[in-house]
Design a protein around this motif. Structure first.
Motif, mmCIF file in Angstrom:
data_model
loop_
_atom_site.group_PDB
_atom_site.id
_atom_site.type_symbol
_atom_site.label_atom_id
_atom_site.label_comp_id
_atom_site.label_asym_id
_atom_site.label_seq_id
_atom_site.Cartn_x
_atom_site.Cartn_y
_atom_site.Cartn_z
ATOM 1 N N VAL A 251 46.257 23.018 46.559
ATOM 2 C CA VAL A 251 46.703 22.582 47.882
ATOM 3 C C VAL A 251 47.344 23.742 48.655
ATOM 4 C CG1 VAL A 251 46.962 20.142 47.283
ATOM 5 C CG2 VAL A 251 48.926 21.684 47.045
ATOM 6 N N GLY A 252 47.228 24.948 48.137
ATOM 7 C CA GLY A 252 47.651 26.109 48.925
ATOM 8 C C GLY A 252 49.026 26.658 48.582
ATOM 9 N N ILE A 253 49.534 26.300 47.395
ATOM 10 C CA ILE A 253 50.865 26.804 47.041
ATOM 11 C C ILE A 253 50.760 28.075 46.203
ATOM 12 C CG2 ILE A 253 52.886 26.262 45.606
ATOM 13 C CD1 ILE A 253 52.528 23.410 46.922
ATOM 14 N N LEU B 257 55.860 20.537 42.863
ATOM 15 C CA LEU B 257 54.419 20.545 42.618
ATOM 16 C C LEU B 257 54.057 21.537 41.519
ATOM 17 C CD1 LEU B 257 53.031 20.381 46.279
ATOM 18 C CD2 LEU B 257 53.474 18.514 44.691
ATOM 19 N N ALA C 269 49.353 18.581 52.834
ATOM 20 C CA ALA C 269 49.655 19.101 54.174
ATOM 21 C C ALA C 269 50.534 20.351 54.102
ATOM 22 C CB ALA C 269 50.355 18.022 55.003
ATOM 23 N N TYR C 270 50.873 20.794 52.887
ATOM 24 C CA TYR C 270 51.857 21.867 52.720
ATOM 25 C C TYR C 270 51.565 23.128 53.538
ATOM 26 C CZ TYR C 270 55.364 24.767 50.494
ATOM 27 O OH TYR C 270 56.447 25.575 50.273
ATOM 28 N N PRO C 271 50.313 23.607 53.561
ATOM 29 C CA PRO C 271 50.066 24.854 54.296
ATOM 30 C C PRO C 271 50.237 24.710 55.804
ATOM 31 C CG PRO C 271 48.247 24.337 52.804
ATOM 32 C CD PRO C 271 49.109 23.130 52.885
ATOM 33 N N ARG C 272 50.196 23.500 56.309
ATOM 34 C CA ARG C 272 50.347 23.326 57.766
ATOM 35 C C ARG C 272 51.806 23.432 58.142
ATOM 36 N NH1 ARG C 272 47.397 17.817 58.757
ATOM 37 N NH2 ARG C 272 48.170 18.107 60.865
ATOM 38 N N ALA D 53 51.982 17.264 49.905
ATOM 39 C CA ALA D 53 51.463 18.425 49.172
ATOM 40 C C ALA D 53 50.178 18.924 49.822
ATOM 41 C CB ALA D 53 51.211 18.049 47.713
ATOM 42 N N LYS E 25 60.848 22.488 52.786
ATOM 43 C CA LYS E 25 59.536 22.243 52.216
ATOM 44 C C LYS E 25 59.370 22.939 50.870
ATOM 45 C CE LYS E 25 55.601 22.903 54.592
ATOM 46 N NZ LYS E 25 54.641 23.009 55.714
ATOM 47 N N LEU F 271 59.528 20.935 47.769
ATOM 48 C CA LEU F 271 58.290 20.226 47.406
ATOM 49 C C LEU F 271 57.399 21.144 46.581
ATOM 50 C CD1 LEU F 271 56.303 17.830 47.627
ATOM 51 C CD2 LEU F 271 55.456 18.840 49.748
#
Lengths: 280, 241
Positions: free
Chosen positions: A167-169, A156, B104-107, B102, A149, A152
């Motif tokens: 989105v939490g990155i 991003l 859904a990335y934190p899940r 992207a 992951k 990705l």
């Protein structure tokens, strides 16, 4: 001409292709995260000196000297990542080029690096199998990374840092990690370089080297590690294959770069993607 | 109630300019709160402050019991607050699947293709193929893909910044249905919108901002009947409607 004679005649070139491919991969990981961080030649140089010094002064075996060199270049890359964490694009490029120049000047003036004379007598034990085994390990590791992951997240961050945060990155972590991985791979290349050259000097790791690495990546396709490695191989072979060009290497490199930017801005990788789409 | 987003006396200063002045509001799970006000009233600033892009100079923001002001942007996103942008911000050169992944990335784990298609369905764009490059989609589809991306992270709160901008009446009507289904799923929705028709149709409650301050709050009909609001914002628009 059989394979053995071919190898005997071209072993230097074959080794160089492997090393250049490693360097291209080390920059490629940074470019994939959208970071124009141009300190790969400096990381390479730091590692080359560390591996040369521990081999000559402390008689460390090859593997230990490679690991020590990689550790050093990774730490330096990680530390460098902190002050440049707010820099983007051309500003990041300038700051990292500046760092590269500092490394070169320091190497030019320290006694442990042999100053401008460099260091000679390094055991030439980074043979072709060692270099290509290293390349294979790095390629496999990068392939494994591309299946996670995290790859990705890297894409991003390249696309839009702010939206990636949205989105939490953890953009800072991605930037730090890719720089450190790049530093590790460049360090591996540097250690192998030192152990395949017998002799190293500060000029080997200057801006000229860095610019070459960047050209390979642009020609291969900035977001494609395989493309970058192929770009490195092509541009390393070209002056050898077409002998009369060897003296004009910088000119031909520049010309090829110009043609690629004008006619195939996504590089070799872009061409084969376009080919794949055309067939489909 | 767990999962409510609560702003208390939230204040934002840009240099000498007070963009948001002691704003208090609560976005409740399962309800749609409309945030309206003239241009420059501080609506987007409120979203930016909540998502950690700009810092509060005073006040607090909580998600449930947890204080989230002062956290980094990615931590706030991971806490369960998703948003869309006034000017769509998809990952334009990546495909539709990557954009949803992207979100859904934190899940934990990876977004499966069926789950990705379910998100598209939820956003009303099930006709879109997962391998389409996001930037190549028609404008309305991009807007809805952005909402699908926000839903992909399974948020507790979703903030939509003018989602109807550039949509035609048919698309807007479908957007109202989509917002209703999002809130029915137990998600708290904050909707920034200029279109009063949409606000009346979609929102349970409305907060009106002007010059960074709350000037009115209530149900959509209460607010649109409020003389202060009419003077400050709705003006002739309301008279014409």
């Amino acid at each position: 001409m059989n394979l053995a004679t071919f190898y005997a005649q071209h072993s230097k070139l074959i080794d160089q292709i492997g090393l250049d491919a490693l360097l291209a991969l080390s920059l490629s990981i940074c470019l994939q995260a959208g970071q124009l961080a141009l300190a790969q030649a400096a990381f390479m140089g730091i590692a080359a000196y560390v591996s040369a010094v521990v081999s000559l002064n402390f008689h460390w075996p090859l593997l230990a000297s490679i690991l020590a060199a990689m550790l050093a270049s990774t730490i330096v890359a990680g530390v460098l990542a902190l002050p440049v964490r707010r820099l983007r694009g051309i500003f990041l490029a300038i700051a990292t080029i500046g760092f590269g120049e500092i490394v070169r000047v320091v190497a030019n003036n320290l006694s442990i690096t042999g100053g401008a004379e460099g260091i000679s007598g390094i055991p030439p034990d980074a043979t072709t199998p060692v270099i290509y085994a290293s390349l294979a390990v790095v390629a496999l590791a990068l392939y494994a990374l591309s299946r996670t992951k995290f790859s990705l997240a890297i894409a991003l961050v390249r696309e839009d840092e702010s939206a990636a945060r949205g989105v939490g990155i953890d953009v800072g972590f991605v930037r730090f990690t890719t720089l450190a991985i790049g530093g590790a791979i460049a360090g591996l290349a540097g250690a192998l370089y030192a152990h395949s050259q017998f002799f190293i000097a500060p000029g080997d790791f200057g801006f000229g080297r860095m610019e070459q690495i960047l050209v390979w990546c642009v020609i291969g396709g900035v977001t494609s590690p395989l493309g970058a490695a192929i770009g490195a191989a092509l541009l390393t072979i070209l002056p050898e294959a077409i002998r009369f060009l060897a003296d004009y290497r910088d000119v031909t490199d520049g010309l090829i770069l110009l043609l690629v930017i004008l006619f195939a801005p996504r590089g070799i990788a872009g061409l084969w993607r376009r080919g794949a789409r055309g067939r489909a | 109630m767990t999962g409510a987003l609560t702003l208390e006396r939230a204040t934002v200063d840009y240099g000498g300019v007070r963009a948001l002045c002691e704003v208090s509001l609560t976005v409740v799970p399962g309800r749609v709160l409309g945030l309206i006000g003239p241009n420059g009233a501080g609506k987007t600033t409120l979203i930016n402050a909540t998502t950690g892009i700009v810092a509060l100079s005073n006040g607090t923001i909580r998600l449930g019991e947890r204080r989230i002001d002062g956290l980094a942007q990615h931590q706030i996103a991971r806490a369960g607050i998703a948003r869309t942008y006034q000017n769509i911000r998809l990952f334009g050169t990546l495909d539709v699947y990557a954009n949803l992944a992207a979100g859904a990335y934190p899940r934990p784990g990876r977004l499966t293709a069926p789950a990705a298609r379910a998100l598209l369905e939820r956003a009303g764009i099930s006709h879109v193929a997962l391998d389409t490059i996001a930037g190549a989609l028609p404008y309305g589809d991009q807007r809805r893909l952005e909402i699908a991306r926000a839903l992909a992270g399974d948020p507790q709160i979703i903030m939509l910044d003018e989602p109807a901008a550039g949509m035609n009446p048919t698309e807007t009507a479908r957007l109202v249905e989509m917002i209703a289904s999002i809130s029915q799923a137990g998600i708290g929705v904050l909707l920034i919108e200029h279109d009063m028709t949409l606000v009346r149709a979609a929102c349970h409650d409305v907060v009106v901002l002007n010059f960074g301050e709350v000037i009115a709050r209530g149900t959509p009909s209460e607010v649109s009947a409020d003389p202060i609001v009419i003077e400050a914002y709705l003006g002739t628009d309301e008279g014409a409607a």
